[in-house]
Every structure is written in C-alpha cells, then in structure tokens.
Motif scaffolding. Structure first.
Motif, PDB file in Angstrom:
ATOM      1  N   SER A 166       0.697  -1.238  -0.059  1.00  0.00           N
ATOM      2  CA  SER A 166       0.029   0.001   0.000  1.00  0.00           C
ATOM      3  C   SER A 166       0.802   1.283   0.092  1.00  0.00           C
ATOM      4  O   SER A 166       0.358   2.125  -0.573  1.00  0.00           O
ATOM      5  CB  SER A 166      -0.862   0.046   1.231  1.00  0.00           C
ATOM      6  N   LEU A 167       2.107   1.132   0.655  1.00  0.00           N
ATOM      7  CA  LEU A 167       2.902   2.361   0.785  1.00  0.00           C
ATOM      8  C   LEU A 167       3.524   2.606  -0.698  1.00  0.00           C
ATOM      9  O   LEU A 167       3.739   3.992  -0.912  1.00  0.00           O
ATOM     10  CB  LEU A 167       3.919   1.973   1.733  1.00  0.00           C
TER      11      LEU A 167
ATOM     12  N   SER B 172       0.092   3.804  -3.348  1.00  0.00           N
ATOM     13  CA  SER B 172      -0.117   5.267  -2.912  1.00  0.00           C
ATOM     14  C   SER B 172       0.941   6.316  -3.199  1.00  0.00           C
ATOM     15  O   SER B 172       0.772   7.596  -3.037  1.00  0.00           O
ATOM     16  CB  SER B 172      -0.457   5.338  -1.444  1.00  0.00           C
TER      17      SER B 172
ATOM     18  N   TYR C 159       3.390   7.078  -1.246  1.00  0.00           N
ATOM     19  CA  TYR C 159       3.819   7.452   0.034  1.00  0.00           C
ATOM     20  C   TYR C 159       5.417   7.113  -0.030  1.00  0.00           C
ATOM     21  O   TYR C 159       6.164   8.131   0.633  1.00  0.00           O
ATOM     22  CB  TYR C 159       3.253   6.575   1.231  1.00  0.00           C
TER      23      TYR C 159
ATOM     24  N   LEU D 140       8.225  10.028   0.631  1.00  0.00           N
ATOM     25  CA  LEU D 140       9.099   9.781   1.966  1.00  0.00           C
ATOM     26  C   LEU D 140      10.524  10.071   1.489  1.00  0.00           C
ATOM     27  O   LEU D 140      11.232  10.936   2.212  1.00  0.00           O
ATOM     28  CB  LEU D 140       9.075   8.476   2.518  1.00  0.00           C
TER      29      LEU D 140
ATOM     30  N   HIS E 100      -0.283  13.058   6.946  1.00  0.00           N
ATOM     31  CA  HIS E 100      -0.817  11.740   7.175  1.00  0.00           C
ATOM     32  C   HIS E 100      -1.283  11.737   8.771  1.00  0.00           C
ATOM     33  O   HIS E 100      -0.980  10.711   9.432  1.00  0.00           O
ATOM     34  CB  HIS E 100       0.092  10.677   6.976  1.00  0.00           C
TER      35      HIS E 100
ATOM     36  N   ALA F  66      -3.416   9.264  10.150  1.00  0.00           N
ATOM     37  CA  ALA F  66      -3.100   7.718  10.052  1.00  0.00           C
ATOM     38  C   ALA F  66      -3.461   7.349  11.458  1.00  0.00           C
ATOM     39  O   ALA F  66      -3.313   5.970  11.584  1.00  0.00           O
ATOM     40  CB  ALA F  66      -1.783   7.585   9.575  1.00  0.00           C
TER      41      ALA F  66
ATOM     42  N   GLU G 140      -3.470   3.791   9.002  1.00  0.00           N
ATOM     43  CA  GLU G 140      -2.033   3.112   8.898  1.00  0.00           C
ATOM     44  C   GLU G 140      -1.048   3.852   9.621  1.00  0.00           C
ATOM     45  O   GLU G 140      -0.697   4.802   9.315  1.00  0.00           O
ATOM     46  CB  GLU G 140      -1.644   2.727   7.509  1.00  0.00           C
TER      47      GLU G 140
ATOM     48  N   LEU H 193       2.360   5.381   8.397  1.00  0.00           N
ATOM     49  CA  LEU H 193       2.386   6.581   7.755  1.00  0.00           C
ATOM     50  C   LEU H 193       2.961   7.712   8.568  1.00  0.00           C
ATOM     51  O   LEU H 193       3.721   8.554   8.068  1.00  0.00           O
ATOM     52  CB  LEU H 193       1.078   6.944   7.202  1.00  0.00           C
TER      53      LEU H 193
END
Length: 268
Positions: free
Chosen positions: A37-38, A41, A43, A47, A229, A232, A238, A241
C-alpha cells in the motif's frame, strides 16, 4: 579503551544519521521491504523525496551559516565597534521566534511560488528557507565563535605574538586554527544542523496544515509528510504513515545531539 569508545561513537552516529544517506538510494530498492500500500499510494516515493530535500537543506544551511558565522565572529573580534553593531542586530533577530522569521522571509515570494511551476517554486522555496534558517542560527553561532576567539586573543597570545611583529589580523587567523577553535567550529556546525532540522520540520508541518490533507507545499519536508498523514493515527488509519518519518527524524536528531555533546566535551 578510548579508541574503542571513539569507534563505537562513530558507528553509532553513522547508524543514527543513516536515513539521510538512504534517502539518495532509489526508492524502488526498498519496495519489497514495505507494505504494498505504501508503494501503490506513492507514499514511499514522497518519503524519499522529503528526506532528500532535508539533506540538501541541512548541508546548504550549514555551509552558508558557517561561512557567515566565521566571518562575522572574526570581524567582531578584529573591530570591537563593528562587533557591537553586529551584536545589536543579531540580538534583535534572536528575539524573534525562528518560525516567524521563516514566515516573514516567505511573504515576499509567496506570489512567485503560487504562479510558477513545481520545479521552479521548489527551488525558490529551498533558497528562501536556507536564507531564513541561516538568519535564525547566526546569533548563537557568531556568539559561540566570538567569545572563545576573543578570550584567546586577550588572555594568552596577543602580547607574545605582537612581540614578533604579528598584526591583529594574522594573530586571529592563527588562533582560528587552534584545537580549541576547531572543536568550537564543530560544535557550532552541529548546533546549526540541529536547529535547521527542527525549523525545517516545524515549518513544513505548519505549512502542510494550511494546505489540508491533500495539498502539497512547495517546501518538501518530513514535517509536511507527517502533517499530511496525521489522521493515520485515528481508527482505520495506517499508523506507519505517521511513525515512519517521525522515527527517522528522531534518530537524526539524536545523531546531531551526540555530535553537539561530543564537541562540547572535546572543547572542555
């Protein structure tokens, strides 16, 4: 025993500051180590981008601030009258919260950032932030150089050097290369890095709050990523995040604190 301690200290510093170095490794290398998912998305990519910009900001601010701090500290001891003038200005700057200094610096270029492309606005944002961070770190940095340099000049070496015909400029240049001043400069550099890190993340967090959950400020920062986030941590979110960049920032901060404390011990 002391040699082993120094080795362990260096290894510890490298491990704690590792996130800044790993940010320059292609994010694709770590895709298999994090939840899917990271990656999907975007993310993970964000990062890495935020910590890359943080490392650029830290290095650029440290170099620029150190150049100005050494120059102003040297001039302040060379000319007492000029030094007092610098001191009054820097004291006035120090009385203003650093976050307000950053916001004031951004006010004149806010229109430019809004009208230009993402790449151009990001570059301008980086330049403005480095200038703002430098301004906020100068008062303590110049004072930290000025005081020991003045003490060395007035207490120990001035008379003996002058007896050999050395000018004040040359005496100060020699004193700047002493072990005490080298350790002082290391401490000043560590202090600049730590203050810049705190300002960068605080500023990014505040700016991101203004954009809401979906906006992206020109000033990329781990602080902005954390703010984006923050939901989260609520039910159904999550937590990774929020906590992943937070933990990375904590380790980097601890590394700078260790550098700062080590430099103080060496100076003492």
């Amino acid at each position: 025993m002391k040699k082993l301690y120094n080795i362990l200290r260096i290894v510890c510093l490298i491990v704690l500051a590792l996130p800044l170095a790993l940010a320059w490794v292609p994010s694709e290398v770590f895709e298999g180590l994090v939840p899917v998912s990271l990656v999907e998305s975007g993310y993970l990519h964000s990062l890495f981008l935020s910590f890359r910009e943080l490392s650029i900001t830290l290095v650029a601010t440290m170099l620029f601030a150190m150049l100005l701090s050494v120059s102003l500290g040297y001039i302040s001891v060379l000319s007492i009258r000029v030094g007092r003038g610098f001191s009054n200005v820097l004291n006035a700057v120090e009385s203003i919260p650093s976050i307000l200094v950053a916001l004031f610096c951004y006010a004149p270029v806010s229109g430019y950032l809004a009208r230009h492309s993402s790449a151009a606005s990001t570059t301008m944002s980086l330049i403005v932030f480095v200038l703002a961070a430098t301004v906020t770190t100068l008062p303590e940095a110049v004072r930290s150089i000025d005081i020991p340099l003045s003490d060395l000049y007035n207490r120990k070496y001035s008379l003996s050097f002058r007896s050999y015909g050395f000018t004040k400029q040359r005496i100060l240049a020699v004193l700047m290369n002493t072990a005490l001043m080298r350790n002082t400069l290391k401490r000043v550099a560590a202090g600049i890095l730590l203050k810049t890190l705190v300002l960068d993340c605080s500023f990014g967090f505040i700016i991101q709050l203004g954009f809401g959950s979906y906006g992206t400020p020109a000033h990329l920062s781990p602080g902005a990523l954390i703010a984006a986030h923050r939901d989260a941590l609520f039910e159904g979110g999550e937590p990774i995040l929020f906590w992943l960049p937070s933990i990375m920032l904590i380790t980097i901060s601890v590394a700078f604190l260790l550098m700062l404390n080590d430099s103080k011990e060496e100076t003492e």
